[in-house]
Enzyme design. Structure first.
Site, PDB file in Angstrom:
ATOM      1  N   HIS A  27       0.816  -1.225   0.000  1.00  0.00           N
ATOM      2  CA  HIS A  27       0.000   0.000   0.000  1.00  0.00           C
ATOM      3  C   HIS A  27       0.849   1.275   0.000  1.00  0.00           C
ATOM      4  O   HIS A  27       0.735   2.153   0.855  1.00  0.00           O
ATOM      5  CB  HIS A  27      -1.112   0.004   1.053  1.00  0.00           C
ATOM      6  CG  HIS A  27      -0.728  -0.278   2.476  1.00  0.00           C
ATOM      7  ND1 HIS A  27       0.216   0.424   3.145  1.00  0.00           N
ATOM      8  CD2 HIS A  27      -1.217  -1.175   3.361  1.00  0.00           C
ATOM      9  CE1 HIS A  27       0.307  -0.022   4.376  1.00  0.00           C
ATOM     10  NE2 HIS A  27      -0.551  -1.007   4.529  1.00  0.00           N
ATOM     11  N   HIS A  81      -4.237  -8.735  15.186  1.00  0.00           N
ATOM     12  CA  HIS A  81      -4.338  -7.521  14.349  1.00  0.00           C
ATOM     13  C   HIS A  81      -5.194  -7.862  13.130  1.00  0.00           C
ATOM     14  O   HIS A  81      -4.945  -8.862  12.463  1.00  0.00           O
ATOM     15  CB  HIS A  81      -2.923  -7.096  13.956  1.00  0.00           C
ATOM     16  CG  HIS A  81      -2.830  -5.915  13.045  1.00  0.00           C
ATOM     17  ND1 HIS A  81      -3.771  -4.910  13.004  1.00  0.00           N
ATOM     18  CD2 HIS A  81      -1.880  -5.563  12.137  1.00  0.00           C
ATOM     19  CE1 HIS A  81      -3.401  -4.007  12.107  1.00  0.00           C
ATOM     20  NE2 HIS A  81      -2.273  -4.378  11.566  1.00  0.00           N
ATOM     21  N   GLU A  83      -5.650  -6.249  10.225  1.00  0.00           N
ATOM     22  CA  GLU A  83      -5.308  -5.842   8.850  1.00  0.00           C
ATOM     23  C   GLU A  83      -5.207  -7.092   7.973  1.00  0.00           C
ATOM     24  O   GLU A  83      -4.804  -8.171   8.420  1.00  0.00           O
ATOM     25  CB  GLU A  83      -4.007  -5.015   8.826  1.00  0.00           C
ATOM     26  CG  GLU A  83      -3.835  -4.325   7.486  1.00  0.00           C
ATOM     27  CD  GLU A  83      -2.799  -3.189   7.465  1.00  0.00           C
ATOM     28  OE1 GLU A  83      -2.109  -2.962   8.463  1.00  0.00           O
ATOM     29  OE2 GLU A  83      -2.703  -2.541   6.404  1.00  0.00           O
ATOM     30  N   ASP A  85      -3.375  -8.349   5.762  1.00  0.00           N
ATOM     31  CA  ASP A  85      -2.185  -9.187   5.547  1.00  0.00           C
ATOM     32  C   ASP A  85      -2.072 -10.260   6.630  1.00  0.00           C
ATOM     33  O   ASP A  85      -1.295 -11.206   6.488  1.00  0.00           O
ATOM     34  CB  ASP A  85      -0.893  -8.352   5.463  1.00  0.00           C
ATOM     35  CG  ASP A  85      -0.751  -7.317   6.562  1.00  0.00           C
ATOM     36  OD1 ASP A  85      -1.774  -6.858   7.091  1.00  0.00           O
ATOM     37  OD2 ASP A  85       0.395  -6.970   6.888  1.00  0.00           O
ATOM     38  N   HIS A 148      -0.558  -0.467  15.125  1.00  0.00           N
ATOM     39  CA  HIS A 148      -0.814   0.801  14.483  1.00  0.00           C
ATOM     40  C   HIS A 148      -2.260   0.950  14.031  1.00  0.00           C
ATOM     41  O   HIS A 148      -2.590   1.915  13.309  1.00  0.00           O
ATOM     42  CB  HIS A 148       0.142   0.992  13.277  1.00  0.00           C
ATOM     43  CG  HIS A 148      -0.141   0.045  12.132  1.00  0.00           C
ATOM     44  ND1 HIS A 148      -0.508   0.532  10.896  1.00  0.00           N
ATOM     45  CD2 HIS A 148      -0.183  -1.289  12.018  1.00  0.00           C
ATOM     46  CE1 HIS A 148      -0.722  -0.474  10.063  1.00  0.00           C
ATOM     47  NE2 HIS A 148      -0.519  -1.587  10.727  1.00  0.00           N
ATOM     48  N   ASP A 167       2.405  -6.466  14.326  1.00  0.00           N
ATOM     49  CA  ASP A 167       3.294  -5.671  13.470  1.00  0.00           C
ATOM     50  C   ASP A 167       4.500  -5.106  14.244  1.00  0.00           C
ATOM     51  O   ASP A 167       5.489  -4.681  13.632  1.00  0.00           O
ATOM     52  CB  ASP A 167       2.527  -4.489  12.851  1.00  0.00           C
ATOM     53  CG  ASP A 167       1.706  -4.906  11.631  1.00  0.00           C
ATOM     54  OD1 ASP A 167       1.965  -5.972  11.075  1.00  0.00           O
ATOM     55  OD2 ASP A 167       0.815  -4.127  11.237  1.00  0.00           O
ATOM     56  N   TYR A 195      10.649   0.204   8.111  1.00  0.00           N
ATOM     57  CA  TYR A 195       9.321  -0.231   8.569  1.00  0.00           C
ATOM     58  C   TYR A 195       8.793   0.743   9.622  1.00  0.00           C
ATOM     59  O   TYR A 195       7.638   1.183   9.566  1.00  0.00           O
ATOM     60  CB  TYR A 195       9.446  -1.642   9.163  1.00  0.00           C
ATOM     61  CG  TYR A 195       8.141  -2.290   9.497  1.00  0.00           C
ATOM     62  CD1 TYR A 195       7.457  -3.058   8.557  1.00  0.00           C
ATOM     63  CD2 TYR A 195       7.568  -2.151  10.755  1.00  0.00           C
ATOM     64  CE1 TYR A 195       6.251  -3.658   8.878  1.00  0.00           C
ATOM     65  CE2 TYR A 195       6.369  -2.739  11.077  1.00  0.00           C
ATOM     66  CZ  TYR A 195       5.725  -3.501  10.128  1.00  0.00           C
ATOM     67  OH  TYR A 195       4.526  -4.088  10.438  1.00  0.00           O
ATOM     68  N   HIS A 228       5.887  -9.792  10.741  1.00  0.00           N
ATOM     69  CA  HIS A 228       6.667  -9.658   9.495  1.00  0.00           C
ATOM     70  C   HIS A 228       8.144  -9.785   9.823  1.00  0.00           C
ATOM     71  O   HIS A 228       8.601  -9.214  10.823  1.00  0.00           O
ATOM     72  CB  HIS A 228       6.465  -8.279   8.850  1.00  0.00           C
ATOM     73  CG  HIS A 228       5.061  -7.971   8.434  1.00  0.00           C
ATOM     74  ND1 HIS A 228       4.449  -8.557   7.360  1.00  0.00           N
ATOM     75  CD2 HIS A 228       4.158  -7.112   8.962  1.00  0.00           C
ATOM     76  CE1 HIS A 228       3.220  -8.070   7.229  1.00  0.00           C
ATOM     77  NE2 HIS A 228       3.010  -7.197   8.194  1.00  0.00           N
TER      78      HIS A 228
END
Ligand code: FEO
Length: 403
Positions: A27, A81, A83, A85, A148, A167, A195, A228
């Protein structure tokens, strides 16, 4: 035999995520080295999956899970989380696994319902301080709102001394190596900083608060497992220290000059400004936006004390690459720096003034009045640009000394 294997982290905890070697645009963030989507499997009386992966990587995750346990034996899924991904594969994984319970924070439950339009009963909420007994081990939860996303939380497995940090403390880095000490520190520092800059920088004050909270909790952590990049086992103190440092956004004797150019006039000004700054012993990064990705600019900004932005005027406007980069940087809320604008123009010359407005709107105080030069700069004009660089440089040095 499974096509993909799980990686053993401890006797009862496995990495069962996926490696995305191909992704280069996350993104808007340029992921030059790809990424991983980390999921973790805890083998206990209640077999538990921590997080899932991006939707196209479902089969890779299921294959890694199958290499250690029949997926249908998984009892719980914890979503740290929401999100996509980390949850894109969740609905299909739930269909295959049919878990007894799926856990998320209260905000996580709301987000997952909005993403997947589930029945409210699908998710069981867990809050800060609550625990989930798994058998010989117990997971406990700490919500980390706005780090985040509003839903973000981390999970701690005390008996194994593992913090699953979603994250947090991650990086976009595809690798076959699963542990930090199997990779070069240079690569780890570079990708972790990028990051942080591109994902966490706007939330720096909350990061500082989280770091104090973690210190107070004094968790015994031998494995720090982000969603990640590699698992931290040898450099945990180092990455925690780096996060504390980056969140401060301390100004250093470093300036960033970003610009785009149509016929090299604004480019010549950038070079002259660089000369002025470096004559004061300031470290300068000149980043032409025709060849510098804005996510790399963001990384350089963390330690910089001045952002100097150049654009020609095109039909009364800022050149599009410069406007886009400034919008992106504005969203990351860089702090502790001064700014200035410059540019060559033909007849109307609005761009530097518009850039000054963008800098001020982003709470970056101006170090000098915008420098505008009509058409192609001659020797005198380039001298003015050098002096402009020196003048901004003095303000930068004042800021560094005052910090
Ligand atoms: Fe890796 Fe915020 O998702």
């Amino acid at each position: 035999m499974s096509a993909f294997n799980a990686v053993k982290l401890t006797d009862r905890v496995y990495w069962v995520g996926a490696i995305d070697w191909a992704i280069r645009n996350f993104h808007g963030y340029q992921t030059s080295r790809g990424t991983t989507y980390n999921a973790f499997l805890i083998l206990d009386d209640k077999i538990t999956l921590i997080d899932t992966v991006k939707k196209p990587f479902l089969s890779e995750m299921m294959s890694r899970i199958s290499s250690v346990v029949d997926p249908e034996k998984i009892d719980y899924i914890v979503s740290n989380h929401s999100e996509m991904d980390h949850t894109g594969a969740l609905p299909e994984a739930m269909t295959i696994i049919r878990p007894e319970k799926v856990y998320a924070s209260p905000n996580g439950k709301k987000a997952l319902q909005k993403h997947f339009h589930w029945d409210p009963e699908t998710i069981t909420t867990v809050k800060t301080g609550e625990s989930l007994p798994l058998g010989e081990t117990t997971l406990s939860f700490i919500e980390t709102r706005m780090l985040h996303w509003p839903d973000s939380m981390v999970s701690y497995l005390a008996e194994e001394k593992i913090l699953f940090s979603q994250d947090g403390f991650g990086m976009h880095l595809a690798s076959t190596e699963r542990f930090d000490d199997e990779l070069s520190l240079h690569t780890l520092d570079e990708e972790a900083e990028k990051y942080f800059a591109n994902i966490l920088m706007p939330f720096s004050p909350l990061v500082t608060r989280l770091m104090s909270q973690l210190k107070e909790l004094d968790l015994d952590v031998e494995l720090l497992c982000p969603d990640h990049g590699p698992v931290w086992r040898s450099h945990i103190g180092r990455i925690l220290g780096k996060w504390s440092e980056w969140a401060q956004q301390r100004p250093t004797r470093k300036a960033i000059v970003i610009y785009d150019t149509m016929w090299k006039s604004t480019a010549s000004m950038a070079d002259a400004i660089c000369n002025g700054l470096s004559s004061l012993g300031i470290s300068v990064r000149v980043m032409p936006l025709s060849s510098s990705h804005m996510s790399n600019v963001a990384t350089e900004v963390i330690e910089a004390a001045a952002l100097i932005v150049g654009s020609p005027t095109i039909n009364g406007q800022i050149f599009p690459t410069v406007a886009a980069c400034m919008t992106y940087l504005g969203s990351l809320k860089p702090r502790n720096m001064v700014g200035a604008a410059f540019g060559s123009y033909g007849w109307s010359g609005e761009a530097p003034g518009k850039l000054e407005k963008m800098l001020e709107d982003q709470n970056i105080p101006l170090a000098a009045e915008a420098l505008k030069i009509n058409y192609v700069p001659d020797e005198d004009a380039l001298q003015k640009a050098t002096e402009f660089g020196i003048s901004v440089g003095h303000k930068l040095l004042e800021l560094c000394e005052g910090d």
